[in-house]
Enzyme design. Structure first.
Site, PDB file in Angstrom:
ATOM      1  N   ASP A 178       6.584   5.717 -18.441  1.00 19.80           N
ATOM      2  CA  ASP A 178       5.314   5.037 -18.121  1.00 19.80           C
ATOM      3  C   ASP A 178       4.369   5.167 -19.311  1.00 19.80           C
ATOM      4  O   ASP A 178       4.789   5.502 -20.414  1.00 19.80           O
ATOM      5  CB  ASP A 178       4.704   5.692 -16.872  1.00 19.80           C
ATOM      6  CG  ASP A 178       4.141   7.072 -17.186  1.00 19.80           C
ATOM      7  OD1 ASP A 178       3.085   7.422 -16.658  1.00 19.80           O
ATOM      8  OD2 ASP A 178       4.745   7.786 -17.986  1.00 19.80           O
ATOM      9  N   ASP A 208       9.100  15.379 -14.798  1.00 22.00           N
ATOM     10  CA  ASP A 208       8.252  14.185 -14.936  1.00 22.00           C
ATOM     11  C   ASP A 208       7.062  14.265 -13.979  1.00 22.00           C
ATOM     12  O   ASP A 208       5.905  14.059 -14.362  1.00 22.00           O
ATOM     13  CB  ASP A 208       9.083  12.933 -14.643  1.00 22.00           C
ATOM     14  CG  ASP A 208       8.216  11.687 -14.570  1.00 22.00           C
ATOM     15  OD1 ASP A 208       7.548  11.494 -13.538  1.00 22.00           O
ATOM     16  OD2 ASP A 208       8.190  10.929 -15.552  1.00 22.00           O
ATOM     17  N   HIS A 211       1.554  14.658  -1.159  1.00 23.82           N
ATOM     18  CA  HIS A 211       0.429  13.749  -1.335  1.00 23.82           C
ATOM     19  C   HIS A 211       0.159  12.970  -0.042  1.00 23.82           C
ATOM     20  O   HIS A 211       1.064  12.365   0.532  1.00 23.82           O
ATOM     21  CB  HIS A 211       0.653  12.783  -2.494  1.00 23.82           C
ATOM     22  CG  HIS A 211      -0.661  12.243  -2.982  1.00 23.82           C
ATOM     23  ND1 HIS A 211      -1.281  11.212  -2.322  1.00 23.82           N
ATOM     24  CD2 HIS A 211      -1.484  12.629  -3.972  1.00 23.82           C
ATOM     25  CE1 HIS A 211      -2.443  10.976  -2.904  1.00 23.82           C
ATOM     26  NE2 HIS A 211      -2.594  11.816  -3.918  1.00 23.82           N
ATOM     27  N   PHE A 217      10.553   8.908 -16.117  1.00 24.04           N
ATOM     28  CA  PHE A 217      10.138   7.516 -15.899  1.00 24.04           C
ATOM     29  C   PHE A 217       9.183   7.109 -17.029  1.00 24.04           C
ATOM     30  O   PHE A 217       8.077   7.656 -17.117  1.00 24.04           O
ATOM     31  CB  PHE A 217       9.464   7.396 -14.528  1.00 24.04           C
ATOM     32  CG  PHE A 217      10.216   8.135 -13.447  1.00 24.04           C
ATOM     33  CD1 PHE A 217       9.597   9.154 -12.718  1.00 24.04           C
ATOM     34  CD2 PHE A 217      11.545   7.862 -13.188  1.00 24.04           C
ATOM     35  CE1 PHE A 217      10.289   9.862 -11.736  1.00 24.04           C
ATOM     36  CE2 PHE A 217      12.250   8.565 -12.208  1.00 24.04           C
ATOM     37  CZ  PHE A 217      11.624   9.566 -11.479  1.00 24.04           C
TER      38      PHE A 217
HETATM   39  N1  LIG Z   1       6.302   8.926 -15.233  1.00 23.58           N
HETATM   40  C1  LIG Z   1       5.694   8.667 -14.075  1.00 23.58           C
HETATM   41  N2  LIG Z   1       4.941   7.554 -13.973  1.00 23.58           N
HETATM   42  C2  LIG Z   1       4.328   7.332 -12.778  1.00 23.58           C
HETATM   43  C3  LIG Z   1       4.441   8.190 -11.670  1.00 23.58           C
HETATM   44  C4  LIG Z   1       3.660   7.603 -10.629  1.00 23.58           C
HETATM   45  C5  LIG Z   1       3.412   8.109  -9.246  1.00 23.58           C
HETATM   46  N3  LIG Z   1       4.298   9.125  -8.862  1.00 23.58           N
HETATM   47  C6  LIG Z   1       3.955   9.873  -7.697  1.00 23.58           C
HETATM   48  C7  LIG Z   1       5.149  10.044  -6.889  1.00 23.58           C
HETATM   49  C8  LIG Z   1       5.654  11.278  -7.061  1.00 23.58           C
HETATM   50  C9  LIG Z   1       4.826  12.092  -7.937  1.00 23.58           C
HETATM   51  O1  LIG Z   1       4.614  13.365  -7.363  1.00 23.58           O
HETATM   52  C10 LIG Z   1       3.555  11.297  -8.044  1.00 23.58           C
HETATM   53  O2  LIG Z   1       2.652  11.758  -7.077  1.00 23.58           O
HETATM   54  C11 LIG Z   1       3.089   6.447 -11.149  1.00 23.58           C
HETATM   55  N4  LIG Z   1       3.500   6.316 -12.433  1.00 23.58           N
HETATM   56  C12 LIG Z   1       3.065   5.368 -13.463  1.00 23.58           C
HETATM   57  O3  LIG Z   1       1.871   5.934 -14.046  1.00 23.58           O
HETATM   58  C13 LIG Z   1       1.005   4.864 -14.477  1.00 23.58           C
HETATM   59  C14 LIG Z   1      -0.284   4.938 -13.701  1.00 23.58           C
HETATM   60  O4  LIG Z   1      -0.799   6.255 -13.796  1.00 23.58           O
HETATM   61  P1  LIG Z   1      -2.320   6.543 -13.271  1.00 23.58           P
HETATM   62  O5  LIG Z   1      -3.248   5.760 -14.244  1.00 23.58           O
HETATM   63  O6  LIG Z   1      -2.486   8.055 -13.347  1.00 23.58           O
HETATM   64  O7  LIG Z   1      -2.423   5.974 -11.856  1.00 23.58           O
HETATM   65  C15 LIG Z   1       1.781   3.572 -14.178  1.00 23.58           C
HETATM   66  O8  LIG Z   1       2.614   3.272 -15.289  1.00 23.58           O
HETATM   67  C16 LIG Z   1       2.661   4.000 -13.009  1.00 23.58           C
HETATM   68  O9  LIG Z   1       3.802   3.157 -12.887  1.00 23.58           O
HETATM   69  C17 LIG Z   1       5.256   9.351 -11.799  1.00 23.58           C
HETATM   70  O10 LIG Z   1       5.438  10.187 -10.883  1.00 23.58           O
HETATM   71  N5  LIG Z   1       5.851   9.537 -13.024  1.00 23.58           N
END
Ligand SMILES: Nc1nc2c(c(CN[C@H]3C=C[C@H](O)[C@@H]3O)cn2[C@@H]2O[C@H](COP(=O)(O)O)[C@@H](O)[C@H]2O)c(=O)[nH]1
Length: 344
Positions: A242, A317, A56, A240
């Protein structure tokens, strides 16, 4: 670890317990098997790999000396990007429009380009709400980023500790953990209270540690599991918890909500932090990804290809989270749970 904290169940154990007692959320074994097969295919065509993070454009390359401290600041602020009216927090950067998590990354990179020392705790340990608001300011017409005061407080809290105990860099927290993900996770939640993502479920103290675990996972992914990103026990890290991945698990029929819960979510109501439904969604999501990870590993070992691919909850994830963004339109009919929280 002080006595009261020693009774807290790990995220993996918390998830297993919650899934076994869950009333509003069900994990469907048939969906787990089907999605595990799909993940196996995506491992083979390299759609799923440890490379996703560094692919990214907003993420720092591991060659950037400030990468670790950039990830630390991002994951200190990596929560609650949604707005009650469904509008998006949006930041334009270098000619591209970003929303949600990536808007946060874009805002920090924009500040860094403008000469702000965003990865230096001497800068952010004194930061005011007004400065955070300016730093993370969205585009004209963007939804406001929620919880600005809480974000400023998180930055001041973690900045002060980093200066006081770790010579101003999270790299020293990595060094103190001697390549153990579990030690680093414990260090994070013991030293930085704003990462203590915990709850009470029946008579148990449970944990999700979403931001603490994603901090470990992002460092591991950024460095592709080597050098500063080497962890001998990275598989200790769970998914994670979320508010986006549950949408994907429901889409793939790995997870199912009760009609009553679905009704609450569909009305777009804001849920109480720590309520039973929230805990069940988060706990079942973690447990579902643990089951997926084990099923994929079973498929690999049956095909005698275990040592050919890295499989763990982190890259599953990332695949699920990236999938939600890629198919945001198609998945928009699946509601996500809205909880005002600094934890995810
Ligand atoms: N389970 C999980 N939750 C994640 C991420 C990430 C960013 N990860 C980057 C890093 C490595 C990966 O390759 C991704 O490029 C953000 N979040 C959560 O999502 C929510 C926002 O979402 P949206 O509205 O779409 O921006 C918010 O709770 C945020 O804390 C993840 O990876 N896994």
């Amino acid at each position: 670890m002080n006595p009261s904290r020693s009774k807290i169940l790990s995220p993996r154990k918390s998830a297993e317990l919650i899934a076994s007692e869950s009333k509003h959320v069900t994990i469907l074994e048939s969906g787990v098997q089907k999605l595990a097969q799909k993940i196996y295919e995506k491992l083979q065509d390299k759609t799923i790999s440890i490379e996703m993070f560094s692919q990214h454009e907003l993420h720092p390359p591991s060659s950037d000396p400030s990468a670790v401290d950039w990830i630390f600041v991002v994951d200190t602020l990596n929560f609650c990007f949604w707005s009650p009216d469904g509008a998006h927090y949006t930041v334009s950067y270098k000619g591209k429009k970003y929303t949600g998590y990536f808007a946060l990354c874009a805002a920090l990179n924009r500040a860094k380009d403008a000469g702000k020392a965003v990865t230096d705790p001497k800068f952010y340990s004194q930061i005011t709400s007004k400065e955070v608001k300016e730093l993370l300011q969205g585009d004209d017409g963007s939804a406001p980023l929620p919880l600005i005061d809480e974000r400023a407080e998180c930055l001041r809290q973690v900045g002060a500790c980093l200066l006081e105990k770790y010579e101003g860099s999270f790299i020293n927290c990595l060094k103190a953990s001697h390549g153990s993900a579990e030690s680093l996770l414990n260090l994070i939640v013991n030293e930085f209270p704003c990462f203590r993502d915990e709850a009470i479920f029946k008579e148990f103290q449970v944990s999700f540690y979403k931001r603490a675990q994603i901090l470990v996972g992002d460092i591991w992914a950024c460095f592709k599991g080597k050098d500063l990103g080497f962890f001998s026990d990275i598989d200790q890290i769970t998914m994670f918890a979320d508010y986006r991945v549950p949408q994907v698990l429901v889409h793939f029929e790995v997870m199912q909500y009760s009609p009553a819960l679905l009704n609450v979510l569909e009305t777009g109501g804001i849920m109480e932090s720590g309520c039973q439904e929230e805990i069940e969604i988060r706990g079942c999501s973690i447990h579902a990804v643990e089951l997926l990870s084990s099923s994929v590993k079973a498929i690999l070992s049956k095909a005698n290809r275990t040592d050919q691919f890295i499989v763990n909850s982190i890259i599953i994830d990332h695949f699920l989270w990236d999938f939600r963004r890629q198919y945001a339109q198609e998945l928009s009919s699946i509601p996500f749970h809205k909880v005002v929280s600094i934890y995810y």
